[in-house]
Design a protein around this motif. Structure first.
Motif, PDB file in Angstrom:
ATOM      1  N   VAL A   1      13.352 -15.390  16.369  1.00 14.40           N
ATOM      2  CA  VAL A   1      13.957 -14.731  15.215  1.00 14.40           C
ATOM      3  C   VAL A   1      15.441 -15.036  15.073  1.00 14.40           C
ATOM      4  O   VAL A   1      16.001 -14.848  14.007  1.00 14.40           O
ATOM      5  N   ASN A   2      16.087 -15.481  16.134  1.00 15.33           N
ATOM      6  CA  ASN A   2      17.489 -15.879  16.023  1.00 15.33           C
ATOM      7  C   ASN A   2      17.582 -17.362  16.359  1.00 15.33           C
ATOM      8  O   ASN A   2      17.677 -17.740  17.519  1.00 15.33           O
TER       9      ASN A   2
ATOM     10  N   PHE B   1      11.696 -15.603  11.693  1.00 18.31           N
ATOM     11  CA  PHE B   1      11.811 -14.422  10.838  1.00 18.31           C
ATOM     12  C   PHE B   1      11.337 -14.761   9.432  1.00 18.31           C
ATOM     13  O   PHE B   1      10.460 -14.092   8.871  1.00 18.31           O
ATOM     14  N   VAL B   2      11.906 -15.824   8.880  1.00 17.91           N
ATOM     15  CA  VAL B   2      11.569 -16.245   7.522  1.00 17.91           C
ATOM     16  C   VAL B   2      10.093 -16.640   7.432  1.00 17.91           C
ATOM     17  O   VAL B   2       9.381 -16.262   6.499  1.00 17.91           O
TER      18      VAL B   2
ATOM     19  N   ASN C   1       7.570 -15.719   9.332  1.00 18.53           N
ATOM     20  CA  ASN C   1       6.692 -14.559   9.456  1.00 18.53           C
ATOM     21  C   ASN C   1       6.647 -13.763   8.155  1.00 18.53           C
ATOM     22  O   ASN C   1       5.577 -13.344   7.705  1.00 18.53           O
ATOM     23  N   VAL C   2       7.816 -13.558   7.550  1.00 17.95           N
ATOM     24  CA  VAL C   2       7.858 -12.811   6.287  1.00 17.95           C
ATOM     25  C   VAL C   2       7.080 -13.568   5.206  1.00 17.95           C
ATOM     26  O   VAL C   2       6.301 -12.981   4.453  1.00 17.95           O
TER      27      VAL C   2
ATOM     28  N   LEU D   1      12.785  -4.961   5.597  1.00 13.59           N
ATOM     29  CA  LEU D   1      11.834  -6.061   5.811  1.00 13.59           C
ATOM     30  C   LEU D   1      12.075  -6.701   7.174  1.00 13.59           C
ATOM     31  O   LEU D   1      13.185  -7.150   7.470  1.00 13.59           O
ATOM     32  N   ASN D   2      11.032  -6.716   7.989  1.00 21.00           N
ATOM     33  CA  ASN D   2      11.152  -7.190   9.361  1.00 21.00           C
ATOM     34  C   ASN D   2       9.847  -7.905   9.732  1.00 21.00           C
ATOM     35  O   ASN D   2       8.987  -8.097   8.893  1.00 21.00           O
ATOM     36  N   ILE D   3       9.746  -8.329  10.993  1.00 21.95           N
ATOM     37  CA  ILE D   3       8.538  -9.055  11.398  1.00 21.95           C
ATOM     38  C   ILE D   3       7.662  -8.192  12.295  1.00 21.95           C
ATOM     39  O   ILE D   3       6.832  -8.697  13.038  1.00 21.95           O
TER      40      ILE D   3
ATOM     41  N   ILE E   1      11.977  -2.652  18.353  1.00 16.93           N
ATOM     42  CA  ILE E   1      12.480  -3.799  19.116  1.00 16.93           C
ATOM     43  C   ILE E   1      12.318  -5.109  18.360  1.00 16.93           C
ATOM     44  O   ILE E   1      12.830  -6.140  18.775  1.00 16.93           O
TER      45      ILE E   1
ATOM     46  N   GLY F   1      12.569  -8.025  15.391  1.00 20.27           N
ATOM     47  CA  GLY F   1      13.525  -8.531  14.423  1.00 20.27           C
ATOM     48  C   GLY F   1      14.742  -9.178  15.023  1.00 20.27           C
ATOM     49  O   GLY F   1      14.918  -9.212  16.242  1.00 20.27           O
ATOM     50  N   ASN F   2      15.572  -9.708  14.146  1.00 20.87           N
ATOM     51  CA  ASN F   2      16.823 -10.311  14.616  1.00 20.87           C
ATOM     52  C   ASN F   2      17.918  -9.240  14.749  1.00 20.87           C
ATOM     53  O   ASN F   2      17.719  -8.078  14.391  1.00 20.87           O
ATOM     54  N   ASP F   3      19.067  -9.643  15.262  1.00 16.32           N
ATOM     55  CA  ASP F   3      20.108  -8.665  15.580  1.00 16.32           C
ATOM     56  C   ASP F   3      20.591  -7.901  14.354  1.00 16.32           C
ATOM     57  O   ASP F   3      20.814  -6.685  14.404  1.00 16.32           O
TER      58      ASP F   3
ATOM     59  N   VAL G   1      19.055  -7.167  11.548  1.00  9.07           N
ATOM     60  CA  VAL G   1      18.081  -6.182  11.074  1.00  9.07           C
ATOM     61  C   VAL G   1      18.043  -4.969  12.004  1.00  9.07           C
ATOM     62  O   VAL G   1      17.958  -3.828  11.550  1.00  9.07           O
TER      63      VAL G   1
ATOM     64  N   GLU H   1       6.678  -4.898   7.030  1.00 14.36           N
ATOM     65  CA  GLU H   1       6.401  -6.331   7.135  1.00 14.36           C
ATOM     66  C   GLU H   1       6.123  -6.903   5.744  1.00 14.36           C
ATOM     67  O   GLU H   1       5.979  -6.158   4.779  1.00 14.36           O
TER      68      GLU H   1
ATOM     69  N   VAL I   1      15.827 -14.440   2.989  1.00 15.68           N
ATOM     70  CA  VAL I   1      14.453 -13.983   3.222  1.00 15.68           C
ATOM     71  C   VAL I   1      13.810 -13.534   1.904  1.00 15.68           C
ATOM     72  O   VAL I   1      12.654 -13.877   1.608  1.00 15.68           O
TER      73      VAL I   1
END
Lengths: 339, 339
Positions: A140-141, A221-222, A224-225, B172-174, B179, B181-183, B185, B204, B222
């Motif tokens: 995700v990063n 991240f992108v 998965n979305v 919006l997350n994965i 826990i 997602g990216n930092d 989010v 999601e 995104v």
């Protein structure tokens, strides 16, 4: 043992797969009593083509990956990955907890030299065929280097399993122009451009299903979305279509007449045929099946593993990454393309 | 003057809009000779409800935003935004170059105090209604604070134009778990949780079309990919369906019988009714119409501007942001919810 349905789906699926592919052998890993029960129900005994291998623990679908990794050293997932590591199996296929599979496979198998992070690649249908998208959520990063590595792995996957030389790579962005996108994507485009790979350039979301390129690269991240949004849209459209065909007596009759056509359409968009995400970048072949896969879908995941083994995907990724690293060390700007 | 079709679509659309909404007046901004020609073709003369306002330049659809901003001080876009700034108009609606509209409106109107960056919000259909998604591409490198501000603006938009108190906000997350997602989010989730807003939590991609929340917050990269991917998937599915109904004589006949149902379905998913993205966070109301909008779609964008004006969206965003800033200064952790 994993997935929403466990061995009740995966065991019959494996048995069925072996019927159609005489050159493949399968090792079922899990609690022997459960696996034997499923085989008994099918009147099947283990043999040289279908072996049982014991593992006493099961990673739960909601279990925290780090805890599964630390505490469940005899989980079916871990044991299966160890079989790959020790060369007793050529691939591991799991419908289990995605996070745990990612963490455990990375711990057991390690990454290929030159690959920082493994990535999940899936096949998606397009208007005229299909395309490979990665990463779908393993990372995700991401840095520009990660995206570049995903592109190398994705292109090698396509060239090895589809026998397609020099597949085109698109970088998922929010516009085609070079100035578009965030900093990471802009840097990644620069890496692709000077790589000698068949880099198409920036693509946009609609290019995925348009099939503009053979490989679509994006951060997890992108990706998965995009995948989940697609699932949601497809469900909504299916629900709308169903409602319209149920609205009146006439529409119900029209639905009956159109049923063969609607069914042909449904077979064509059946997502089960695309089941099986390749976890690329590890020193072993790992396929993640959707947790809710049925027997047909799980067979598609097994087939994907077999295709990678036969195509030499892993060896070719290792070689390709080695070539790129050698070229960078030697300051050669145009490495060999993916053949 | 903007959009793929220019005044040939926007002028008749404005005329048609005024026929149905007696309480709204429209100022057409652009080259008078072109606008007059379009009006003449409709046998319409300018009057107090439909005024012309001259602007000598046009920003091209592919022109670089910074260059348009610097060199075209008399573009229809810039002049229209100046009318909003000077209070002569209450909103600016444009089908022109998105980047130029973003840059120019930010330069002319400035952002609301407490808002770092404007965001583009669109309405998307869901299984049971619709939802508002932002940002759709105005910002590609977002911080947690930006995402939080998008949430405040989106919730205020929904409460003002839909008369829905305290709309729910999804991030919006994965994955749903904290826990995931990216930092950025993860930090944004923390800001939402301590804000007193109706924060649903992480959602999601499939939750967008499921309508899980009234507002969906994401960064512009995104959001743009999700929207464009949806467009691509919808086109692919439509293409598949068309092909299946044309495959044989029988399927063609079935298609004829099912045509009224298929048409009802198509009307329901007609994206033109969702045309018009709200550019939120500026000291003025700005609506971006799709460049390819036809007359009906452009009317929907005009309607969106009118709804925002009538709902007091801008004033309410300013008030809400002020309250939040006051509370942060006073160290009040639970500010007023969006009413």
């Amino acid at each position: 043992m994993g997935g929403d349905h466990g061995p009740h789906v995966t065991v019959p699926s494996a048995v069925e797969y072996l019927r159609h592919d005489r050159d493949t052998n399968i090792i079922l890993v899990g609690r022997p009593e459960i696996l034997t029960k499923e085989l008994n129900a099918l009147n099947i005994s283990p043999d040289s083509r279908l072996r049982l291998y014991p593992a006493s623990e099961i990673v739960g679908m909601d279990e925290h990956p780090a805890i599964a990794l630390r505490n469940k050293k005899d989980s079916s997932m871990r044991v299966a990955l160890n079989l790959v590591k020790n060369g007793e199996a050529q691939a591991c296929i799991s419908a289990g907890n995605t996070g745990a599979l990612l963490a455990t496979s990375r711990f057991v198998l390690k990454t290929i030299p030159g690959i920082d992070r493994p990535a999940l690649a899936v096949v998606l249908p397009t208007i005229s065929g299909h395309t490979y998208v990665l990463d779908l959520g393993a990372n995700v990063n991401c840095t520009a280097e990660h995206l570049f590595q995903f592109g190398v792995m994705g292109a090698t996957l396509v060239s090895s399993v589809e026998n397609k030389p020099n597949p085109s790579i698109g970088l998922l962005n929010i516009g085609e122009e070079d100035i578009k996108g965030n900093d990471v994507v802009k840097q990644a485009a620069g890496l692709f451009r000077s790589s000698g790979l068949n880099f198409y350039g920036n693509i946009e979301g609609d290019d995925i299903y348009r099939g503009t390129t053979n490989v679509v690269v994006c951060d997890g991240f992108v990706g998965n979305v995009a995948l989940k949004t697609s699932e949601g849209l497809a469900q909504m459209l299916a629900s709308y279509l169903r409602e319209e065909f149920r609205r009146s007596l006439f529409s119900k009759l029209a639905g009956l007449v159109a049923l063969p056509v609607i069914n042909a359409f449904r077979r064509r968009v059946d997502h089960r045929q695309y089941n099986g995400a390749s976890l690329l970048g590890l020193r072993g072949t790992v396929i993640k099946s959707h947790g809710s896969a049925d027997s047909f879908a799980f067979r598609c995941a097994i087939k994907r593993a077999v295709d990678e083994i036969r195509g030499g995907t892993l060896r070719r990724i290792v070689e390709h990454i080695e070539t790129l690293r050698y070229n960078i060390e030697q300051n050669i700007t145009q490495p060999a393309s993916v053949e």
